[in-house]
Design a protein around this motif. Structure first.
Motif, PDB file in Angstrom:
ATOM      1  N   GLN A 177      40.866   3.365  45.327  1.00 60.40           N
ATOM      2  CA  GLN A 177      39.609   2.964  45.470  1.00 60.40           C
ATOM      3  C   GLN A 177      38.561   4.048  45.759  1.00 60.40           C
ATOM      4  N   LEU A 178      38.845   5.079  46.691  1.00 61.61           N
ATOM      5  CA  LEU A 178      38.054   6.018  46.779  1.00 61.61           C
ATOM      6  C   LEU A 178      37.829   7.030  45.670  1.00 61.61           C
ATOM      7  N   GLU A 179      38.977   7.269  44.957  1.00 62.66           N
ATOM      8  CA  GLU A 179      39.174   8.298  44.001  1.00 62.66           C
ATOM      9  C   GLU A 179      39.726   7.786  42.689  1.00 62.66           C
ATOM     10  N   PRO A 180      39.382   6.864  41.821  1.00 64.74           N
ATOM     11  CA  PRO A 180      40.034   5.954  41.048  1.00 64.74           C
ATOM     12  C   PRO A 180      40.395   6.891  39.759  1.00 64.74           C
ATOM     13  N   ASN A 181      39.799   7.964  39.478  1.00 58.07           N
ATOM     14  CA  ASN A 181      40.155   8.844  38.645  1.00 58.07           C
ATOM     15  C   ASN A 181      41.025  10.008  38.746  1.00 58.07           C
ATOM     16  N   ARG A 182      41.540  10.022  39.922  1.00 61.82           N
ATOM     17  CA  ARG A 182      42.615  11.176  40.258  1.00 61.82           C
ATOM     18  C   ARG A 182      43.987  10.988  39.784  1.00 61.82           C
ATOM     19  N   ILE A 183      44.519  11.704  38.591  1.00 61.24           N
ATOM     20  CA  ILE A 183      46.007  11.683  38.101  1.00 61.24           C
ATOM     21  C   ILE A 183      47.068  11.440  39.277  1.00 61.24           C
ATOM     22  N   ILE A 184      46.738  12.320  40.228  1.00 63.43           N
ATOM     23  CA  ILE A 184      48.008  12.607  41.164  1.00 63.43           C
ATOM     24  C   ILE A 184      48.147  11.453  41.977  1.00 63.43           C
ATOM     25  N   HIS A 185      46.970  10.721  42.543  1.00 63.14           N
ATOM     26  CA  HIS A 185      47.175   9.128  43.160  1.00 63.14           C
ATOM     27  C   HIS A 185      48.001   8.308  42.500  1.00 63.14           C
ATOM     28  N   ARG A 186      47.658   7.998  41.179  1.00 62.91           N
ATOM     29  CA  ARG A 186      48.665   7.214  40.484  1.00 62.91           C
ATOM     30  C   ARG A 186      49.980   7.623  40.355  1.00 62.91           C
ATOM     31  N   LEU A 187      50.302   8.903  40.016  1.00 60.35           N
ATOM     32  CA  LEU A 187      51.541   9.700  39.985  1.00 60.35           C
ATOM     33  C   LEU A 187      52.438   9.265  41.142  1.00 60.35           C
ATOM     34  N   GLU A 188      51.770   9.740  42.433  1.00 61.22           N
ATOM     35  CA  GLU A 188      52.475   9.688  43.865  1.00 61.22           C
ATOM     36  C   GLU A 188      52.704   8.294  43.979  1.00 61.22           C
ATOM     37  N   TYR A 189      51.734   7.345  43.681  1.00 54.90           N
ATOM     38  CA  TYR A 189      52.027   5.882  44.003  1.00 54.90           C
ATOM     39  C   TYR A 189      53.225   5.482  43.195  1.00 54.90           C
TER      40      TYR A 189
END
Length: 236
Positions: A177-189
Protein backbone atom coordinates in the motif's frame (compact mmCIF):
# COMPACT_ATOMS: atom_id res chain seq x y z
CA UNK A 1 30.59 36.71 19.20
CA UNK A 2 29.70 39.68 17.01
CA UNK A 3 26.72 39.81 14.67
CA UNK A 4 28.96 39.37 11.64
CA UNK A 5 30.80 36.47 13.27
CA UNK A 6 27.48 34.74 13.97
CA UNK A 7 26.38 35.26 10.37
CA UNK A 8 29.67 33.81 9.09
CA UNK A 9 29.37 30.79 11.39
CA UNK A 10 25.77 30.21 10.29
CA UNK A 11 26.75 30.46 6.63
CA UNK A 12 29.56 27.96 7.12
CA UNK A 13 27.17 25.55 8.85
CA UNK A 14 24.69 25.85 5.98
CA UNK A 15 27.43 25.20 3.43
CA UNK A 16 28.65 22.15 5.35
CA UNK A 17 25.10 20.81 5.60
CA UNK A 18 24.58 21.26 1.87
CA UNK A 19 27.89 19.58 1.10
CA UNK A 20 26.94 16.68 3.36
CA UNK A 21 23.60 16.28 1.60
CA UNK A 22 25.31 16.28 -1.78
CA UNK A 23 27.84 13.71 -0.59
CA UNK A 24 25.06 11.49 0.71
CA UNK A 25 23.31 11.81 -2.65
CA UNK A 26 26.54 10.83 -4.38
CA UNK A 27 26.86 7.74 -2.19
CA UNK A 28 23.23 6.88 -2.87
CA UNK A 29 23.86 7.21 -6.60
CA UNK A 30 26.78 4.80 -6.37
CA UNK A 31 24.60 2.34 -4.49
CA UNK A 32 21.78 2.63 -7.01
CA UNK A 33 24.29 1.76 -9.74
CA UNK A 34 25.27 -1.41 -7.88
CA UNK A 35 28.65 -0.04 -6.75
CA UNK A 36 27.96 -1.09 -3.20
CA UNK A 37 31.53 -1.15 -1.90
CA UNK A 38 32.21 2.39 -3.11
CA UNK A 39 28.84 3.51 -1.79
CA UNK A 40 29.45 2.03 1.66
CA UNK A 41 32.89 3.63 1.90
CA UNK A 42 31.64 7.04 0.76
CA UNK A 43 28.60 6.95 3.02
CA UNK A 44 30.52 5.83 6.12
CA UNK A 45 33.14 8.55 5.53
CA UNK A 46 30.45 11.18 6.15
CA UNK A 47 30.36 10.13 9.82
CA UNK A 48 26.64 10.93 10.04
CA UNK A 49 23.70 8.80 11.10
CA UNK A 50 22.22 8.88 7.60
CA UNK A 51 25.59 8.00 6.12
CA UNK A 52 26.14 4.99 8.35
CA UNK A 53 22.59 3.77 7.69
CA UNK A 54 23.26 3.89 3.95
CA UNK A 55 26.61 2.15 4.47
CA UNK A 56 24.79 -0.61 6.36
CA UNK A 57 22.25 -1.00 3.57
CA UNK A 58 24.92 -1.11 0.87
CA UNK A 59 26.98 -3.67 2.79
CA UNK A 60 24.02 -5.96 3.48
CA UNK A 61 22.84 -5.84 -0.11
CA UNK A 62 26.38 -6.33 -1.39
CA UNK A 63 26.84 -9.36 0.84
CA UNK A 64 23.89 -11.00 -0.85
CA UNK A 65 25.71 -11.04 -4.18
CA UNK A 66 29.14 -11.87 -2.72
CA UNK A 67 30.77 -15.30 -2.31
CA UNK A 68 29.11 -17.28 0.49
CA UNK A 69 32.30 -17.43 2.53
CA UNK A 70 32.50 -13.65 2.87
CA UNK A 71 28.87 -12.95 3.76
CA UNK A 72 28.97 -13.42 7.53
CA UNK A 73 31.73 -10.84 7.96
CA UNK A 74 29.89 -8.40 5.72
CA UNK A 75 26.65 -8.78 7.66
CA UNK A 76 28.58 -8.16 10.85
CA UNK A 77 30.08 -5.03 9.28
CA UNK A 78 26.60 -3.89 8.30
CA UNK A 79 25.48 -4.36 11.90
CA UNK A 80 28.40 -2.22 13.05
CA UNK A 81 27.45 0.57 10.63
CA UNK A 82 23.82 0.46 11.75
CA UNK A 83 24.79 0.62 15.41
CA UNK A 84 26.96 3.68 14.68
CA UNK A 85 23.99 5.28 12.94
CA UNK A 86 21.80 4.66 15.99
CA UNK A 87 24.48 6.01 18.34
CA UNK A 88 24.57 9.26 16.38
CA UNK A 89 20.78 9.51 16.11
CA UNK A 90 18.58 7.29 18.28
CA UNK A 91 15.53 8.43 16.28
CA UNK A 92 16.77 7.25 12.88
CA UNK A 93 14.17 4.70 11.77
CA UNK A 94 16.28 3.61 8.79
CA UNK A 95 19.14 2.75 11.13
CA UNK A 96 17.00 0.36 13.19
CA UNK A 97 15.63 -1.17 9.99
CA UNK A 98 19.12 -1.72 8.59
CA UNK A 99 20.26 -3.23 11.89
CA UNK A 100 17.30 -5.63 11.76
CA UNK A 101 17.97 -6.49 8.12
CA UNK A 102 21.63 -7.28 8.82
CA UNK A 103 20.59 -9.38 11.83
CA UNK A 104 18.10 -11.30 9.70
CA UNK A 105 20.71 -12.14 7.10
CA UNK A 106 23.25 -13.02 9.79
CA UNK A 107 20.73 -15.36 11.42
CA UNK A 108 20.68 -17.37 8.21
CA UNK A 109 24.38 -18.11 8.67
CA UNK A 110 24.12 -18.95 12.40
CA UNK A 111 23.20 -21.99 14.45
CA UNK A 112 19.65 -22.45 15.72
CA UNK A 113 20.18 -20.95 19.20
CA UNK A 114 22.09 -17.94 17.93
CA UNK A 115 19.58 -17.41 15.13
CA UNK A 116 16.66 -17.42 17.59
CA UNK A 117 18.43 -14.76 19.64
CA UNK A 118 19.01 -12.66 16.56
CA UNK A 119 15.37 -13.17 15.56
CA UNK A 120 14.22 -11.66 18.84
CA UNK A 121 16.48 -8.64 18.44
CA UNK A 122 15.42 -8.27 14.83
CA UNK A 123 11.73 -8.04 15.74
CA UNK A 124 12.43 -5.40 18.40
CA UNK A 125 14.41 -3.31 15.94
CA UNK A 126 11.74 -3.59 13.25
CA UNK A 127 9.06 -2.52 15.70
CA UNK A 128 11.26 0.40 16.79
CA UNK A 129 11.75 1.43 13.15
CA UNK A 130 8.01 1.35 12.51
CA UNK A 131 7.26 3.31 15.69
CA UNK A 132 9.65 6.03 14.50
CA UNK A 133 8.43 5.96 10.90
CA UNK A 134 5.08 4.21 10.28
CA UNK A 135 5.57 4.72 6.53
CA UNK A 136 8.80 2.73 6.32
CA UNK A 137 7.59 0.07 3.88
CA UNK A 138 10.70 -2.09 4.02
CA UNK A 139 10.22 -2.66 7.73
CA UNK A 140 6.77 -4.16 7.13
CA UNK A 141 8.21 -6.45 4.45
CA UNK A 142 10.91 -7.61 6.85
CA UNK A 143 8.38 -8.16 9.64
CA UNK A 144 6.11 -10.16 7.34
CA UNK A 145 9.03 -12.29 6.21
CA UNK A 146 10.19 -12.69 9.82
CA UNK A 147 6.86 -14.25 10.76
CA UNK A 148 6.75 -16.46 7.66
CA UNK A 149 10.27 -17.84 8.05
CA UNK A 150 9.86 -18.68 11.74
CA UNK A 151 6.41 -20.22 11.29
CA UNK A 152 7.88 -22.33 8.47
CA UNK A 153 10.57 -23.59 10.87
CA UNK A 154 7.81 -24.60 13.29
CA UNK A 155 8.19 -26.10 16.73
CA UNK A 156 10.61 -24.34 19.06
CA UNK A 157 11.24 -21.47 16.64
CA UNK A 158 7.58 -20.48 16.60
CA UNK A 159 7.08 -20.93 20.35
CA UNK A 160 10.27 -19.09 21.30
CA UNK A 161 9.63 -16.06 19.11
CA UNK A 162 5.85 -15.73 19.01
CA UNK A 163 5.82 -15.77 15.21
CA UNK A 164 2.30 -15.83 13.77
CA UNK A 165 1.19 -16.79 10.27
CA UNK A 166 -1.71 -14.35 10.59
CA UNK A 167 0.76 -11.45 10.71
CA UNK A 168 2.29 -12.20 7.32
CA UNK A 169 -0.36 -10.88 4.93
CA UNK A 170 -1.18 -7.66 6.86
CA UNK A 171 2.46 -6.59 6.95
CA UNK A 172 3.04 -7.22 3.26
CA UNK A 173 -0.22 -5.56 2.30
CA UNK A 174 0.78 -2.49 4.31
CA UNK A 175 4.14 -2.34 2.54
CA UNK A 176 2.53 -2.67 -0.88
CA UNK A 177 0.00 0.00 0.00
CA UNK A 178 2.85 2.36 0.87
CA UNK A 179 5.04 1.45 -2.13
CA UNK A 180 2.93 -0.32 -4.78
CA UNK A 181 5.62 -0.15 -7.44
CA UNK A 182 8.49 -1.81 -5.59
CA UNK A 183 9.37 -5.16 -7.15
CA UNK A 184 11.01 -6.53 -4.02
CA UNK A 185 7.83 -6.21 -1.94
CA UNK A 186 5.88 -8.42 -4.34
CA UNK A 187 8.74 -10.91 -4.68
CA UNK A 188 9.18 -11.30 -0.94
CA UNK A 189 5.43 -11.58 -0.43
CA UNK A 190 5.37 -14.47 -2.90
CA UNK A 191 8.31 -16.10 -1.12
CA UNK A 192 6.58 -15.70 2.24
CA UNK A 193 3.34 -17.20 0.94
CA UNK A 194 5.17 -20.25 -0.37
CA UNK A 195 7.03 -20.66 2.92
CA UNK A 196 3.70 -20.88 4.72
CA UNK A 197 2.10 -23.42 2.39
CA UNK A 198 2.29 -24.83 -1.13
CA UNK A 199 -1.46 -24.19 -1.22
CA UNK A 200 -0.62 -20.50 -1.62
CA UNK A 201 0.79 -21.07 -5.10
CA UNK A 202 -1.97 -19.16 -6.88
CA UNK A 203 -1.65 -16.16 -4.60
CA UNK A 204 2.15 -16.21 -4.88
CA UNK A 205 1.93 -16.41 -8.67
CA UNK A 206 -0.36 -13.39 -8.68
CA UNK A 207 2.19 -11.36 -6.74
CA UNK A 208 5.02 -12.45 -9.03
CA UNK A 209 3.07 -11.55 -12.16
CA UNK A 210 2.56 -8.09 -10.74
CA UNK A 211 6.26 -7.91 -9.82
CA UNK A 212 7.49 -8.68 -13.34
CA UNK A 213 5.15 -6.03 -14.77
CA UNK A 214 6.88 -3.27 -12.79
CA UNK A 215 9.67 -1.07 -14.10
CA UNK A 216 13.08 -1.34 -12.38
CA UNK A 217 14.82 1.93 -11.47
CA UNK A 218 18.10 0.75 -9.93
CA UNK A 219 20.63 -2.04 -10.25
CA UNK A 220 18.98 -3.77 -7.27
CA UNK A 221 15.54 -3.45 -8.84
CA UNK A 222 16.85 -5.17 -11.94
CA UNK A 223 18.16 -8.05 -9.84
CA UNK A 224 14.79 -8.28 -8.11
CA UNK A 225 13.06 -8.36 -11.49
CA UNK A 226 15.29 -11.22 -12.66
CA UNK A 227 14.66 -13.15 -9.45
CA UNK A 228 10.91 -12.57 -9.68
CA UNK A 229 10.88 -13.92 -13.23
CA UNK A 230 12.85 -17.00 -12.20
CA UNK A 231 10.55 -17.59 -9.27
CA UNK A 232 7.50 -17.20 -11.48
CA UNK A 233 8.88 -19.68 -13.99
CA UNK A 234 9.51 -22.19 -11.20
CA UNK A 235 5.87 -22.05 -10.11
CA UNK A 236 4.44 -22.74 -13.56
Amino acid sequence: MTYFTRIAALSAAVLLSAAGAQSLQSAQSLFDQGKWQEAAKAAAALNTSAGYALAAEATTMGAGISPAGSRKALYQQAQSYANKAIKLNANNAEAYFELARAQGRLAQTAGILESLGLAGDMKKNLQKAISLNPKLAGAYVALGLWNAELVAKGGAATLATGADAKQVAPNFQKAIQLEPNRIIHRLEYANALMLLSSKNKAAATEQLRKAVSLTPKTYWDRLDLQNAQKRLNSLK
